[in-house]
Design an enzyme around this catalytic site. Structure first.
Site, mmCIF file in Angstrom:
data_model
loop_
_atom_site.group_PDB
_atom_site.id
_atom_site.type_symbol
_atom_site.label_atom_id
_atom_site.label_comp_id
_atom_site.label_asym_id
_atom_site.label_seq_id
_atom_site.Cartn_x
_atom_site.Cartn_y
_atom_site.Cartn_z
ATOM 1 N N HIS A 243 -2.096 -2.296 5.051
ATOM 2 C CA HIS A 243 -1.999 -0.356 4.919
ATOM 3 C C HIS A 243 -2.754 -0.114 5.486
ATOM 4 C CE1 HIS A 243 -2.196 -2.926 0.710
ATOM 5 N NE2 HIS A 243 -0.875 -1.588 0.087
ATOM 6 N N TYR B 112 7.723 5.693 -1.272
ATOM 7 C CA TYR B 112 6.709 6.919 -0.910
ATOM 8 C C TYR B 112 5.452 6.398 0.128
ATOM 9 C CZ TYR B 112 2.888 3.831 -3.291
ATOM 10 O OH TYR B 112 1.455 3.655 -3.524
ATOM 11 N N TRP C 45 1.225 7.174 -6.737
ATOM 12 C CA TRP C 45 1.687 6.459 -7.176
ATOM 13 C C TRP C 45 2.637 6.980 -8.704
ATOM 14 C CZ3 TRP C 45 -2.087 3.658 -6.512
ATOM 15 C CH2 TRP C 45 -2.297 2.146 -6.538
#
Length: 173
Positions: free
Chosen positions: A24, A100, A157
């Site tokens: 991340h 995404y 999302w």
């Protein structure tokens, strides 16, 4: 590696693994899943993410979401996390996958190849308070209104894939 994620290519094929927080921070594409549970009235079960989550704390989102563990089938991971986060079980069907990319204000990056699952259940959730601050069932018309009026209350999302989930849901019922 504390908690790992599965690194994938653009087609969702396994490349390797990486520590979740490292993935991340660097924005590596990794496998994830999102679960959408509707009740028999057609209302969607939303969760408000726990306030201290590493990103998107306090935002509303789909019923549950996470990452499969190395060697875990994504379908099995979705069922496991539905139980861990929301304290419920439901027959799930995989609807579609999408990718995404989103960068958060805290510098973390979501770059996910997301498997989207749906189920129908009237079971009342018993959420895990370390994962979930609150939950609610919402009519889809009201949800669409809220997304227009207050989009910042929802995860990125969720806003990206909701329309396709609803289209599929209405074809199924």
């Amino acid at each position: 590696m504390k908690e790992g994620v599965i690194i994938v290519n653009a087609g969702g094929e396994f490349i390797g693994t990486m520590d979740k927080m490292a993935a991340h921070r660097s924005g590596m594409l990794h496998r994830a899943f999102s679960v959408f549970i509707f009740n028999s009235k057609g209302q969607l079960l939303l969760q408000q993410r726990a306030l201290d989550k590493y990103h998107s704390g306090g935002l509303w989102t789909n019923t549950c979401c996470s990452h499969p563990k190395l060697g875990e089938v994504t379908f099995d991971a979705a069922n496991r996390r539905l139980q861990e986060e929301m304290g419920m079980a439901c027959k799930l069907t995989e609807l579609f996958q999408f990718s995404y990319h989103h960068q958060f204000e805290n510098g973390l990056i979501e770059n996910e190849f997301d498997h989207v699952f749906m189920g129908i259940s009237d079971e009342l959730p018993l959420p895990n308070s370390t994962e979930v601050a609150n939950f609610k069932y919402i009519d889809t018309d009201q949800l669409m209104f809220e997304l227009i009026e207050q989009p910042d209350l929802y995860t990125p999302w969720f806003k990206i894939c909701l329309e396709q989930v609803l289209e599929t849901y209405y074809q199924i019922i």
